[in-house]
Design a protein around this motif. Structure first.
Motif, short mmCIF file in Angstrom:
data_model
loop_
_atom_site.label_atom_id
_atom_site.label_comp_id
_atom_site.label_asym_id
_atom_site.label_seq_id
_atom_site.Cartn_x
_atom_site.Cartn_y
_atom_site.Cartn_z
N HIS A 207 -11.39 43.12 -58.36
CA HIS A 207 -10.86 44.20 -56.90
C HIS A 207 -11.61 44.94 -56.42
O HIS A 207 -11.71 45.00 -55.70
N GLU A 208 -12.50 45.88 -57.27
CA GLU A 208 -13.14 46.75 -56.95
C GLU A 208 -14.92 46.71 -57.57
O GLU A 208 -14.76 46.10 -58.75
N VAL A 214 -20.62 49.32 -64.46
CA VAL A 214 -19.33 50.38 -64.59
C VAL A 214 -18.20 50.90 -63.16
O VAL A 214 -19.12 50.76 -62.49
N GLY A 215 -17.49 50.76 -63.74
CA GLY A 215 -16.36 51.78 -62.38
C GLY A 215 -15.85 50.44 -61.83
O GLY A 215 -14.74 50.33 -60.68
N SER A 216 -16.43 49.23 -62.56
CA SER A 216 -15.63 48.16 -61.60
C SER A 216 -14.44 47.94 -61.89
O SER A 216 -14.27 48.07 -63.11
N LYS A 232 -5.30 44.44 -65.52
CA LYS A 232 -5.70 45.50 -64.47
C LYS A 232 -6.98 46.03 -65.53
O LYS A 232 -6.19 47.10 -65.94
N GLU A 233 -7.67 46.22 -65.25
CA GLU A 233 -9.33 46.61 -65.85
C GLU A 233 -9.83 47.25 -65.68
O GLU A 233 -11.17 46.62 -64.49
N ARG A 234 -10.97 48.35 -65.89
CA ARG A 234 -11.99 49.11 -64.62
C ARG A 234 -12.51 49.38 -66.21
O ARG A 234 -12.90 49.22 -67.96
N ILE A 235 -13.97 48.59 -65.78
CA ILE A 235 -15.56 48.35 -67.19
C ILE A 235 -16.26 49.80 -66.81
O ILE A 235 -16.54 50.38 -66.33
#
Length: 316
Positions: A207-208, A214-216, A232-235
């Motif tokens: 998604h981003e 990191v931060g994706s 939905k997860e943030r690395i």
């Protein structure tokens, strides 16, 4: 005629506040993260912004928005001294409301651990020069400092309680594939995980950002406990040398039952042999006691690991 001594415009005021939090933690609120003080004391302090330099370093400039004596005020301050071993920090006011009444104003905050017990003592020291004798001594500001200290203390203690409610679950899975290849499935190509384990994971979309950075943000469709679910997860961390990746769940089904959920996957080569060990680590906080520990999700992780292993071996 005898000279009448002009009243001194230079003054000092000080007070001590007993707190339950540790000296180091209280000091860190002003030295390391003064922008968090507003969370602890929102009625008194609305914000602290960094204008120059770095938080907690001498010479840096910070800008406070605060409410004192019922009025919204501002203060631009330069950090004059920081002594971590003494839990001491000194701010010199260089612009703002205080400068309308004082030629100079210096605030020192030092926190000392209590002797023979837990908790600490916050020592506030105000040193100032009034522009005229009509100006009052800053006693209401000293009271303001006492209130802010008490609110920061409560905030720090509630943070400690929150930390205690975080729980962990972990497991290890032995696989035949190499540590790097397994790690790369989650770090480099999680959109391929569904090929390895199609009945459990249907897709992983980016998604981003970029895969494995990191931060994706990534978005999973999966089936767990017989139900189609999303996450939905943030690395949060990637360490290729350790074959480690950490995901923080930020939206989706897990957030219905957990305040926070962090998943770390680390793969280590087996000593003295081929193959690897996949270490799954869950760190989570349940929204209430009725929520079950995520043991079935841990079992789900074990099954996925085995299917990914088979997929990687078939690819070889």
């Amino acid at each position: 005629m005898a000279k009448t001594e002009a009243p001194s415009l230079v003054g000092k005021l000080e007070t001590e506040v007993e707190i339950k939090a540790s000296a180091g933690k209280f000091h860190h609120m002003f030295a390391g993260k003064p922008h968090h003080v507003s969370k602890a004391s929102p009625g008194n302090i609305q914000s602290c912004d960094l204008h120059e330099g770095d938080w907690g370093t001498v010479g840096s400039i910070v800008f406070w928005n605060y409410v004192h004596d019922g009025e919204a005020k501002v203060a631009k301050e330069r950090i004059e001294a920081v002594e971590p071993e003494k839990n001491l920090i000194t701010f010199r006011v260089i612009e703002g409301d205080l400068m309308k009444e004082y030629k100079s104003f210096v605030i020192t905050i030092q926190v000392t651990p209590k002797h023979g017990g837990s908790g600490s003592i916050v020592h506030w020291h105000l040193e100032y020069e009034k522009i005229s004798d009509e100006v009052a001594h800053p006693e209401t500001l000293l009271q303001f400092c006492v209130e802010v200290s008490q609110e920061i203390d409560e905030h720090l203690l509630s943070e400690e309680e929150e930390v205690k409610t975080t729980e962990t679950l972990e497991t290890e899975v032995e696989i035949k594939a190499s540590a790097e290849k397994f790690h790369h499935m989650f770090a480099g190509k999680p959109h391929h995980v569904s090929k390895a384990t199609p009945d459990k994971i249907q897709s992983c979309d980016l998604h981003e950002g970029d895969w494995g950075t990191v931060g994706s943000i990534v978005f999973w469709n999966y089936v767990h406990d017989g139900e189609a679910k999303v996450a939905k997860e943030r690395i949060e961390a990637v360490d290729p040398e350790k074959n480690l990746i950490t995901f923080r769940v930020i939206e989706g089904d897990l957030m219905k039952e957990y305040k926070s959920f962090v998943i770390t996957i680390q793969v280590t080569p087996k000593h003295g042999g081929s193959g690897s060990v996949v270490h799954w680590h869950f760190e989570y906080e349940k929204i209430n006691e009725e929520v079950a520990h995520p043991e079935t999700l841990l079992q789900f992780a074990v099954e996925i690991s085995k299917e990914i292993d088979e997929h990687l071996l078939a690819e070889e």
